[in-house]
Scaffold this motif. Sequence first.
Motif, short mmCIF file in Angstrom:
data_model
loop_
_atom_site.label_atom_id
_atom_site.label_comp_id
_atom_site.label_asym_id
_atom_site.label_seq_id
_atom_site.Cartn_x
_atom_site.Cartn_y
_atom_site.Cartn_z
N ILE A 125 0.82 -1.21 0.00
CA ILE A 125 0.00 0.00 0.00
C ILE A 125 0.86 1.27 0.00
CG2 ILE A 125 -1.97 -1.12 1.08
CD1 ILE A 125 -1.17 0.08 3.76
N VAL A 126 0.31 2.31 -0.61
CA VAL A 126 0.97 3.62 -0.68
C VAL A 126 0.17 4.58 0.19
CG1 VAL A 126 1.65 5.51 -2.19
CG2 VAL A 126 1.80 3.15 -3.01
N ILE A 127 0.83 5.13 1.21
CA ILE A 127 0.10 5.90 2.23
C ILE A 127 0.32 7.39 2.11
CG2 ILE A 127 -0.11 6.31 4.72
CD1 ILE A 127 0.59 3.34 5.06
N HIS A 128 -0.80 8.11 2.08
CA HIS A 128 -0.82 9.57 2.14
C HIS A 128 -1.13 9.96 3.58
CE1 HIS A 128 -2.12 13.71 0.84
NE2 HIS A 128 -2.88 13.58 1.93
N ASN A 129 -0.29 10.82 4.14
CA ASN A 129 -0.49 11.27 5.52
C ASN A 129 -0.35 12.78 5.59
OD1 ASN A 129 -0.39 11.78 8.29
ND2 ASN A 129 1.72 11.09 8.51
N ARG A 130 -1.38 13.44 6.04
CA ARG A 130 -1.26 14.87 6.31
C ARG A 130 -1.88 15.18 7.66
NH1 ARG A 130 -2.26 19.88 2.09
NH2 ARG A 130 -0.97 21.37 3.22
N GLU A 131 -1.02 15.51 8.62
CA GLU A 131 -1.44 15.89 9.97
C GLU A 131 -2.25 14.80 10.66
OE1 GLU A 131 -3.26 19.78 9.79
OE2 GLU A 131 -1.53 20.64 8.74
N ALA A 132 -1.91 13.53 10.38
CA ALA A 132 -2.69 12.41 10.94
C ALA A 132 -1.81 11.23 11.34
CB ALA A 132 -3.71 11.96 9.89
N THR A 133 -0.56 11.51 11.69
CA THR A 133 0.42 10.44 11.90
C THR A 133 -0.02 9.41 12.94
OG1 THR A 133 2.19 11.95 11.28
CG2 THR A 133 2.83 9.94 12.43
N ALA A 134 -0.45 9.86 14.12
CA ALA A 134 -0.78 8.93 15.20
C ALA A 134 -1.91 7.98 14.78
CB ALA A 134 -1.18 9.71 16.46
N ASP A 135 -2.93 8.53 14.13
CA ASP A 135 -4.06 7.69 13.70
C ASP A 135 -3.64 6.71 12.60
OD1 ASP A 135 -5.65 8.92 15.53
OD2 ASP A 135 -6.88 10.05 14.10
N ILE A 136 -2.77 7.14 11.71
CA ILE A 136 -2.30 6.25 10.65
C ILE A 136 -1.53 5.08 11.22
CG2 ILE A 136 -0.51 6.10 8.82
CD1 ILE A 136 -1.79 8.52 7.54
N VAL A 137 -0.60 5.35 12.12
CA VAL A 137 0.20 4.27 12.72
C VAL A 137 -0.72 3.30 13.47
CG1 VAL A 137 1.99 3.73 14.41
CG2 VAL A 137 2.32 5.64 12.81
N GLU A 138 -1.69 3.85 14.19
CA GLU A 138 -2.63 3.01 14.95
C GLU A 138 -3.42 2.09 14.02
OE1 GLU A 138 -6.35 3.50 18.12
OE2 GLU A 138 -5.48 5.29 17.20
N ILE A 139 -3.93 2.64 12.93
CA ILE A 139 -4.73 1.84 11.98
C ILE A 139 -3.86 0.78 11.30
CG2 ILE A 139 -5.98 1.95 9.77
CD1 ILE A 139 -7.25 4.59 10.83
N LEU A 140 -2.65 1.14 10.93
CA LEU A 140 -1.73 0.16 10.32
C LEU A 140 -1.52 -1.03 11.25
CD1 LEU A 140 1.01 2.46 8.69
CD2 LEU A 140 -0.84 1.22 7.53
N LYS A 141 -1.36 -0.73 12.53
CA LYS A 141 -1.16 -1.81 13.52
C LYS A 141 -2.43 -2.64 13.68
CE LYS A 141 2.48 0.39 16.26
NZ LYS A 141 2.79 1.18 17.48
N GLU A 142 -3.55 -1.96 13.86
CA GLU A 142 -4.82 -2.66 14.10
C GLU A 142 -5.22 -3.55 12.92
OE1 GLU A 142 -6.82 0.64 17.13
OE2 GLU A 142 -7.68 0.35 15.13
N GLU A 143 -4.91 -3.09 11.71
CA GLU A 143 -5.31 -3.84 10.52
C GLU A 143 -4.26 -4.85 10.06
OE1 GLU A 143 -8.22 -3.87 9.11
OE2 GLU A 143 -9.09 -2.27 10.34
N GLY A 144 -3.14 -4.94 10.79
CA GLY A 144 -2.09 -5.89 10.40
C GLY A 144 -1.50 -5.58 9.04
#
Length: 255
Positions: A125-144
Amino acid sequence: MLFDTHAHLNADQYADDLEEVVERAKQAGVSNMVIVGFDRPTIQKAMELVEHYDFMYASVGWHPVDAIDMTDEDLAWIEELASHPKVVALGEMGLDYYWDKSPKEIQKEVFRKQIRLAKKVKLPIVIHNREATADIVEILKEEGAEEVGGILHCYSGSPEIAREVVEMNFYISLGGPVTFKNAKKPKEVAAEIPLNKLLIETDCPYLSPHPYRGKRNEPAYVKFVAEQIAEIKGLSLQEVAEATAANAKKLFAIK
């Protein structure tokens, strides 16, 4: 031997001179590029380009800013395209808290759906992140998400977070901002993240590197990104070009 891992040659900005832009990329030593589609029109155009140019590949997904517009039909279409031999990744996907077109909860839901699809079709996957780092890392972990891995594209965060996501089977991709004089974080990331976990990109037509800052970006300029990383790491341009291209081919399973 340069590999631009994130280009939008499917954008309207190239409608008048695409052939010239492609030729300049070749002259600059760009051997491969990934064209990123993030909604219906840009995905369609990306597919046309990769079918026309043998050295281009596609990533297809849904941008978080437009998450509110994505339908089940769109997701099914992306799944269908995932089996195309030149589709090498899903995205760009992620979270964008700068623009407020799509509510955060809808963005998260669409992000999760695309990660699940990526695991189903076995593509990174190719990830776009703007001002959302904590939520992105959390979702990546939760979704494996580490099962498929991928790229944090045009990375602008801290070296600490970069190290954390590298441990989760992700690559860090640097673009034009690493060449900006005042860009402290990207330079720190370039210094601290091992070369075997770095990728280079333009994100063209946006984020032109120095000395073209403020002008339309294009794949030929990915060379300036590689040069800056080489300078920071005390390596040759050739070493950085070859390593980042090998990283990209490994991630995208390109022979």
